[in-house]
Write a protein that holds these residues in place. Structure first.
Motif, PDB file in Angstrom:
ATOM      1  N   SER A  18       0.797  -1.247   0.055  1.00  0.00           N
ATOM      2  CA  SER A  18      -0.106  -0.015   0.027  1.00  0.00           C
ATOM      3  C   SER A  18       0.957   1.228  -0.202  1.00  0.00           C
ATOM      4  O   SER A  18       0.406   2.316  -0.762  1.00  0.00           O
ATOM      5  N   GLU A  19       2.185   1.368   0.816  1.00  0.00           N
ATOM      6  CA  GLU A  19       2.809   2.444   0.730  1.00  0.00           C
ATOM      7  C   GLU A  19       3.314   2.592  -0.651  1.00  0.00           C
ATOM      8  O   GLU A  19       3.715   4.027  -0.975  1.00  0.00           O
TER       9      GLU A  19
ATOM     10  N   SER B 286       0.324  10.884   6.735  1.00  0.00           N
ATOM     11  CA  SER B 286       1.532  10.863   6.080  1.00  0.00           C
ATOM     12  C   SER B 286       2.007  11.925   5.452  1.00  0.00           C
ATOM     13  O   SER B 286       1.073  13.037   5.192  1.00  0.00           O
TER      14      SER B 286
ATOM     15  N   ARG C 104       3.749  -3.853   8.995  1.00  0.00           N
ATOM     16  CA  ARG C 104       2.460  -4.100   8.141  1.00  0.00           C
ATOM     17  C   ARG C 104       1.679  -5.327   8.704  1.00  0.00           C
ATOM     18  O   ARG C 104       0.694  -5.789   8.183  1.00  0.00           O
TER      19      ARG C 104
END
Length: 537
Positions: A22-23, A139, A535
């Motif tokens: 996802s990052e 973020s 994660r």
């Protein structure tokens, strides 16, 4: 890519999609912001969604996959480049002619990679009157996107960033300043090869550096807090052709060679020879067992050495990360100097090293130049610790990589801020015969690596709740870059970058880690099957 129906091409994209987390997807979305509209990107759920949008815009197809290679290169997922027929070096060579990610977007992404959680909180606080009150920014990438949506940040206006980084981080301010000055001197439009002849503003000095891969341009900005800050513009690939550009000279600005010639700078070198250089082999890391990882975590000490609050967080992170990497972690808490030596002797003679790929030892303690403290307040030489595992002393580890990570000060204490402590006390100089550098600590044999939290003579910092800057950065970068196929020295370079950009809440205390090694090959940890510890929860 073969097959007129594009089947293999789609299969390849699916393979890459499965590897990205996802990052990574968030990073790709950000880097594509100038290529695809915000509205379309907001609906993206996976990397495959991005690939489809790029295909629709004809940025990506069977015959030309360079943009995808560039994006993977930008997010440092170099291990996936081979699936596209590229290497890191081949991408670098072609960026000057085919790169599509703008210098502005590259600069913002570089900033996002180096904004810590603490910095992010401070930036949000400073901009609280300009941001939507109900919008939670989780973020750095989300914050930068929000600033763009609010009109506070554009390609031609980075004043907001300059203002906040003046208070939050002088290092990141230097990055923004370099972009601003480069924009004055280099072409405004994307991938334009001719350059307008212009002098950098604010008396900045422009320098040219050559490497087999690329010619890089660096701007040395004026003094910031009394120091001259040199930042590589090549981080954003602001490079141009070295050869002259054919075509009409009407309305055409001079190329790079002409510009630097007029500035009395010599431009030489180029791209030749890079492909002919011999490749460094890698250590064997495919055995049935990866190796042993010792963690010595000294928290409470006898005498006047203070408790190392926050060190349990470091030990916990090391356990999680090295277990994820396939090592068997053994943690020992509050060991005296004699117990540390006995542990080294025990593991030196252990048969457990047979059939394993490597050995790792992490020491968390107070320290002085070239040594660490035992719980009893007595020093143990780092060289003495490492010498137990030479080929002569520990034949089971012959020709296998032996990694030592030392979180300890290597110099005298300084005045500490409220939430940050230094891992040292004011040393008793009568007990120190000489200053020992990290390179002098390594045995005179091959296959050793020593990662020091700080350079000789200086303190290292520890948050009383979050752990040390160095160990937290090490664990974070291992989780980020091992899945991307990076070798340990490249990872430690990223750790250096991470820690060097950190600053205490007063903006006055810094730290610089230092690796030293006698490795003969690249050390690349196999990519674990499971997700990184960060994660898993």
């Amino acid at each position: 890519m073969e097959g007129s129906d594009g089947w293999q091409f789609r299969q390849l994209l699916l393979l890459i999609d499965e590897k990205l987390g996802s990052e990574d997807v968030a990073a790709l979305k950000f880097l594509c912001t100038d290529l695809i509209t915000f509205r379309k990107l907001e609906s993206v759920q996976s990397a495959m969604d991005i690939f489809q949008l790029l295909i629709d815009k004809d940025y990506l197809n069977e015959e030309d996959t360079f943009l995808l290679a560039e994006l993977l290169y930008r997010i440092k997922y170099h291990s996936l480049l081979s699936t596209l027929g590229y290497t890191k070096e081949k991408v670098q060579e072609r960026l000057h002619e085919k790169g599509k990610v703008s210098p502005y977007r590259q600069m913002l992404y570089e900033l996002s990679e180096n904004i810590t959680n603490e910095m992010l909180q401070e930036i949000v606080f400073l901009l609280r009157n300009h941001l939507p009150k109900r919008r939670r920014t989780a973020s750095a990438l989300e914050l930068l996107i929000l600033l763009e949506k609010q009109g506070l940040l554009t390609e031609n206006n980075v004043q907001t960033l300059e203002e906040v980084f003046t208070s939050v981080s002088p290092d990141l301010l230097a990055t923004v300043n370099c972009y601003r000055m480069a924009k004055v001197s280099l072409p405004q439009q994307e991938n334009t090869l001719p350059i307008k002849e212009s002098s950098p503003s604010n008396n900045a000095d422009i320098r040219v550096f050559n490497s087999p891969q690329e010619t890089s341009i660096r701007f040395v900005s004026p003094s910031i807090h009394g120091h001259c800050v040199e930042e590589p513009v090549s981080s954003w690939e602001l490079t141009g052709r070295v050869n002259s550009i054919p075509g009409s000279q009407d309305n055409m600005a001079p190329n790079l060679t002409q510009v630097f010639s007029k500035m009395n700078l010599q431009l030489s070198g180029g791209f030749s020879g890079a492909e002919n250089e011999p490749k460094v082999s890698s250590y064997k890391m495919d055995g049935p067992q990866r190796g042993i990882c010792l963690v010595i975590n000294n928290v409470k000490f006898d005498g006047d050495l203070p408790e190392r609050k926050g060190s349990y967080k470091d030990a916990w992170e090391l356990d999680r990360v090295f277990t994820w990497l396939g090592l068997e972690v053994r943690t020992y808490t509050d060991q005296t100097s004699d117990q540390i030596k006995e542990l080294m002797q025990t593991w030196q003679r252990s048969e457990d090293h047979k059939g394993r790929d490597c050995f790792v030892c992490c020491i968390l303690s107070h320290g002085e130049s070239g040594a660490v403290y035992g719980k009893d307040g007595k020093l143990v030489s780092i060289r003495t610790i490492m010498a137990h595992f030479t080929a002569k002393q520990c034949p089971q580890l012959t020709e296998k990589p032996k990694l030592f990570f030392v979180q300890a000060c290597q110099g005298k204490d300084i005045q500490r801020p409220v939430y940050v402590e230094a891992d040292a006390r004011v040393p008793d100089f009568s007990s120190i015969q000489q200053s020992i550098s990290p390179s002098e600590s390594i045995p005179e044999e091959a296959d050793f690596l020593l990662g020091m939290a700080t350079i000789d003579g200086y303190v290292s910092f520890r948050h009383v709740q979050e752990g040390t800057w160095y160990i937290q950065a090490l664990c974070s970068k291992l989780q980020l870059l091992v899945p991307r196929g990076e070798d340990i020295l490249s990872i430690l370079t990223e750790v250096n970058e991470d820690v060097s950009r950190r600053v205490d809440r007063y903006g006055t205390r810094k730290q610089m880690p230092q690796p030293a090694y006698t490795l003969r090959r690249k050390l690349i940890f196999p990519i674990p099957r499971g997700p990184p510890p960060s994660r898993q929860y």
